[in-house]
Design a protein around this motif. Structure first.
Motif, PDB file in Angstrom:
ATOM      1  N   LEU A 189      -0.881   7.869  -8.002  1.00  0.00           N
ATOM      2  CA  LEU A 189       0.354   8.605  -8.272  1.00  0.00           C
ATOM      3  C   LEU A 189       0.340   9.217  -9.669  1.00  0.00           C
ATOM      4  O   LEU A 189       0.683  10.391  -9.852  1.00  0.00           O
ATOM      5  N   ALA A 190      -0.105   8.454 -10.657  1.00  0.00           N
ATOM      6  CA  ALA A 190      -0.115   8.937 -12.038  1.00  0.00           C
ATOM      7  C   ALA A 190      -1.156  10.037 -12.264  1.00  0.00           C
ATOM      8  O   ALA A 190      -0.911  10.982 -13.017  1.00  0.00           O
ATOM      9  N   CYS A 244       4.319   1.759  -1.795  1.00  0.00           N
ATOM     10  CA  CYS A 244       4.662   2.931  -2.619  1.00  0.00           C
ATOM     11  C   CYS A 244       6.136   3.304  -2.531  1.00  0.00           C
ATOM     12  O   CYS A 244       6.769   3.597  -3.535  1.00  0.00           O
ATOM     13  N   CYS A 275      -2.426   2.210  -6.299  1.00  0.00           N
ATOM     14  CA  CYS A 275      -1.295   3.083  -5.941  1.00  0.00           C
ATOM     15  C   CYS A 275      -0.744   3.780  -7.172  1.00  0.00           C
ATOM     16  O   CYS A 275      -0.459   4.986  -7.143  1.00  0.00           O
ATOM     17  N   TRP A 276      -0.587   3.029  -8.242  1.00  0.00           N
ATOM     18  CA  TRP A 276      -0.059   3.612  -9.478  1.00  0.00           C
ATOM     19  C   TRP A 276      -1.018   4.654 -10.038  1.00  0.00           C
ATOM     20  O   TRP A 276      -0.592   5.733 -10.469  1.00  0.00           O
ATOM     21  N   GLY A 292      -1.616  -2.550  -6.026  1.00  0.00           N
ATOM     22  CA  GLY A 292      -0.582  -1.958  -6.871  1.00  0.00           C
ATOM     23  C   GLY A 292      -1.152  -1.038  -7.932  1.00  0.00           C
ATOM     24  O   GLY A 292      -0.641   0.060  -8.181  1.00  0.00           O
ATOM     25  N   LEU A 293      -2.228  -1.463  -8.547  1.00  0.00           N
ATOM     26  CA  LEU A 293      -2.879  -0.652  -9.581  1.00  0.00           C
ATOM     27  C   LEU A 293      -3.440   0.643  -8.997  1.00  0.00           C
ATOM     28  O   LEU A 293      -3.275   1.719  -9.575  1.00  0.00           O
ATOM     29  N   GLY A 346       8.420   0.864  -4.318  1.00  0.00           N
ATOM     30  CA  GLY A 346       8.245   1.024  -5.762  1.00  0.00           C
ATOM     31  C   GLY A 346       8.987   2.241  -6.308  1.00  0.00           C
ATOM     32  O   GLY A 346       9.375   2.268  -7.476  1.00  0.00           O
ATOM     33  N   ARG A 347       9.212   3.233  -5.438  1.00  0.00           N
ATOM     34  CA  ARG A 347       9.947   4.434  -5.849  1.00  0.00           C
ATOM     35  C   ARG A 347      11.424   4.346  -5.463  1.00  0.00           C
ATOM     36  O   ARG A 347      12.154   5.315  -5.551  1.00  0.00           O
TER      37      ARG A 347
END
Length: 132
Positions: free
Chosen positions: A22-23, A102, A18-19, A15-16, A105-106
């Motif tokens: 994306l960030a 992903c 992926c974030w 999760g981290l 999460g979106r």
């Protein structure tokens, strides 16, 4: 480390990662898309893709250390399974990581449908495999 803790830590790190991807780069951490981008790379795309995959394999190997080994299938069966996964990835416009981690999460409806299909097919496969 207890297998539950290994799995929980693995999930948190996925999760981290992926974030962060994306960030920082505005990219979705779908593994099939990352690997496909290596086959026909755009300028400036190769480095982050290799780094992400190296981290995925390296940390995954570290977390798997000490866990019981799975039963290894034959090379032929593994090859057929790999081709089916590749076909499903193209058919589903993404892989389980892209949709399940992903996309959900979106809040993507397409990813929700794809993830439900992945899970139902996985459950059915286990049911048939254990019945045989």
């Amino acid at each position: 480390m207890h297998p539950f803790l290994q799995a929980a830590l693995g999930g948190i790190l996925i999760g981290l990662a992926c974030w962060l991807l994306l960030a920082s780069l505005g990219r979705i951490a779908g593994i099939s898309g990352i690997v496909a981008g290596l086959l026909s790379p755009q300028p400036g795309e190769r480095g982050w893709r290799w780094a992400f995959l190296a981290g995925l394999v390296g940390v995954g190997g570290w977390l798997m250390h000490g866990m019981p080994a799975a039963v290894a299938p034959s090379w032929g069966l593994a090859g057929v399974a790999g081709l089916l996964v590749g076909f499903g990835t193209v058919l589903g416009s993404g892989c389980t990581s892209g949709h399940g981690v992903c996309g959900l999460g979106r809040r993507s409806l397409r990813s929700l449908v794809a993830t439900v299909v992945f899970m139902v097919c996985g459950f059915a496969t286990v049911f048939v495999a254990r019945a045989a």
